[in-house]
Design an enzyme around this catalytic site. Sequence first.
Site, PDB file in Angstrom:
ATOM      1  N   CYS A   1       0.838  -1.201   0.000  1.00 18.94           N
ATOM      2  CA  CYS A   1       0.000   0.000   0.000  1.00 18.94           C
ATOM      3  C   CYS A   1       0.877   1.257   0.000  1.00 18.94           C
ATOM      4  CB  CYS A   1      -0.951  -0.049   1.202  1.00 18.94           C
ATOM      5  SG  CYS A   1      -2.347   1.077   1.072  1.00 18.94           S
TER       6      CYS A   1
ATOM      7  N   HIS B   1      -3.488  -5.736   1.248  1.00 17.09           N
ATOM      8  CA  HIS B   1      -2.774  -5.908   2.518  1.00 17.09           C
ATOM      9  C   HIS B   1      -2.665  -7.380   2.909  1.00 17.09           C
ATOM     10  CE1 HIS B   1      -2.496  -1.692   3.973  1.00 17.09           C
ATOM     11  NE2 HIS B   1      -3.535  -1.521   3.185  1.00 17.09           N
TER      12      HIS B   1
ATOM     13  N   GLU C   1      -0.950  -8.590   5.271  1.00 15.75           N
ATOM     14  CA  GLU C   1      -0.896  -8.739   6.742  1.00 15.75           C
ATOM     15  C   GLU C   1      -2.290  -8.722   7.358  1.00 15.75           C
ATOM     16  OE1 GLU C   1      -0.484  -5.959   5.212  1.00 15.75           O
ATOM     17  OE2 GLU C   1      -1.122  -4.256   6.432  1.00 15.75           O
TER      18      GLU C   1
END
Lengths: 739, 232
Positions: free
Chosen positions: B86, B203, B205
Amino acid sequence: MTGIAHAPPRVGVEVAPEGAPAGASGLSPEEYAAVGAALRRAPNTVELRCFAVMWSEHCAYKHSREVLRRLPTRGAGVLQGPGENAGVVEIGGGWALVWKMESHNHPSAVDPYNGAATGVGGIIRDVLAMGARPIALLDSLRCGPLDDARSRRLLAGIVGGIAGYGNSIGVPTVGGELAVDPGYRDNPLVNVACLGLVRTDRVVRGRADPPGAVLLYAGARTGRDGIGGAAFASAVLDERAEYEDRAAVQIGDPFAGKCLIEATLQALETGRVRGVQDMGAGGLACAAAEMAARADTGVVLDLYRVPLRERDMAPHEVLLSESQERMLLVTSPEDVEILAAVYRRWGLEAEVVGRVTDDGRFRAQFDDALVVDLPADLLTHAPARHVDPVPVPDPAPLAARGIAAEHALLRLLATAELAGKAPIYEQYDHMVQVRTVVRPGRDAAVLRLPEVAPAGLALTVDGNGRWCAVDPYGGALATVLEAAANLACAGAVPLAVTDCLNFASPEDPQVFWTFARAVEGIADACRALGVPVVGGNVSFYNEGPAGPILPTPVVAMVGLVPDVTTAPTVPQDDNLLVLLGAADSGLGGSLYAREFCSSLAPGFHRPNLHTAGRTLSCVREAVQRRAVALAHDVSDGGLAAALVECCLILDRGASVTLPGPVDTGALFGEEGTRVVCVVSPDDLTELQSLAATHDVPLSVLGHLEGDRFRIAGPDERVAVDLSLGRLRRAWMSLGCEAG
Amino acid sequence: MIWGVVTFPGSNCDRDCVHVLRHVLAQDVREVWHEERSLSGLDAVVLPGGFSYGDYLRAGAIAATAPVMDAVRTAAGRGVPVLGICNGFQILTEAGLLPGTLLRNRHLRFICRDVSVRVESARTPFTQRLDNGAVLRMPIAHAEGRYTASPDVLRLLESKRQVVFRYCDPDGQVLPAANPNGAARAIAGVCNRAGNVVGLMPHPERSAEGPLGSTDGRQIFESVLLAIAGVR
């Protein structure tokens, strides 16, 4: 400049002429006289401006203080109730949650983006000031009907401001609500709740203690924005507000806000911070005076040491500026450099701007001249204002127009209250911090807490101006029950409430009566549920040129989910739709009444606290035991809307047969505490036995099936037969684009 | 192996990345401050998401000039796997470590929701465990994610297999409706010529643990473990 006894030393500061400036400062003539009597002299102009802000309704709760005493504020695990920056409640494992909601209504009316953004910034600093990391936000929004371009522009700006600030600082906005009414057109409501997490041994408070400690200013520089913001928030907006009150609106800098969070948490980790308070409403003056008053100490401020971003700021501007992203820390002189280094590493200012004394005085120096010398507790204890309440008579009942059920259902689904809010919450980062287990769009958001795994927290925010317009006591009580129902649907046990009480001018005896009745409703419901109110705020003077807003108490509730790790059950086509709880089927205060009747009038049957409590316990237990695949409470739009929402969430049609007559009340009445459950046939026996144990009425209404949504009566006459696609299109029509 | 996760002022996914690496994948992690000048000893580096320096000027523009970026450039030159997520992706393009740039989303608004991406190039250390054509479900959360580059660069990216992820529907079809931000050629992630520097808008994560809805993102981190093990 006559008749002044005990004139304090001052240079270059005018003494306010006796009596005259009361109107200009926002103080009543009686309040001005009270200041003079307490001081035994006239205040100077800087002092007078301090009083104008600190004795404003926004800071001083002049009208509401007495009434608010009725709220239950204590309970198991409450480490801090109202009176501090935010409430603190223990959740086990050495951790506590921090919970607070605040309004930012007036600033958002004038400058929607910055008003809403600084509302987020402000509430986050309140939570931070207790030593907690902010982990989630909720937003409760109200504006004019969205067929009006101005209301759409306002809402787009407000949502943009919340997104702009919240996303940037990395605190997820995990839920919220939206309602419209012409009364909110010129005076939108922006209530933002923030949840924080703190170790119980790391909770700090806003106290200036002990004498000899220093006041460390930390964060962004001070400018001329937001001067007198608290006083501005305590007056009625007029037509010129949008243009003339901009200087009273603060401008936020989320980047500085993010750095302030990280730096402050690191500063607290050093264990050298004795007290913290954010500089919000009333700025440095309010923060320092409140910290001194809480600790029963005094403070001396050196205004010339405050980091400024503009030159030649006057003493009152430095004292009262509501520039954002600033904290006031109390520490011992030898620890200053350690803390200052933490802030400077994050690119923020850190300067000693004063010291704590033991004389109970609030003093400020500017260029060696003493410009303010007041008793700290005088500044923080405005005299209460009393209004004799006058009851609002019950509205006369009015007949509903005959509207075909299908047409009514489609139109209700397209209202701002019921329509899918994805166009709003997709603008918010609702996943950052990797805690969000149940995302926005459901009854309550659920966050996991690895700190106390497998437990988590469920959060919801609810308000209903329509119900409260019809019956302020019953409406407020039902609002609390709805919040509790939302938590029950997530399997959560309620822990704490924070509220924003949004009303028109309390000087109007009928408004004041409405306010007092609403507070009683919240108090009774919270007491029955055993949930303490740990903080919140009151926002009065919410009226525009067109009149007052609906009475709108907003309740944010947080609860503990014992286990968030178990995967939810996947619903199947033969799953049953079951209703828990029962209610009268009146239309009073309903969305249906607003859309299709000439007023909200026809009565509102107050929920019964005993039966509601039993229903909620039953639902909570069923969800915790995974005996239901989905639970969803009946609220805006009544039973018909709740059933459709279940179908839309699960993307499945349904066939429903109501046990009684299928009239508008049965379909769209919003009364009582009722919950629709989706249940596998294998689990029905377990749910029935739970319902029997809790003495809760249970009725099987139908089952999931195909891609059409049908509701029929006992005579098999079909009232609604619509495709899921058509329902979804109506539901996905929220128009909140600017323009 | 030791991972480095860089924190710029304004980063806000740094703690999430550290959490996944440390607690989900049991990796050693060094938290790197933006003023550090050396990344020696690190086996992989993550530039996390957020709003570095408030995204003032342009997203990632100021962070690209931070002292640590010289060290990132050096590490990348040595072949150390570097992942920009990002805002980290935006920083890598601003720093010239990845081609192209990321513009405001087509609808000019921030978007946060799950998307599907198709693995287009399994040659990078971050995709090596995956197959070309595999579909991953991960969230996006950005206002500036519309990947853009000149037609020449786009052609080159395709021919050198530097497009790593493309937005697609859950079945792997690249369709306009599945492109959330208007990215050129539905590009969700790219790599440098050598393949060791990868940037992506979704993302991973946030999709590394079951309770959060998807574990697909975990494979991106796990691929690196495999890649490093293969090197040693």
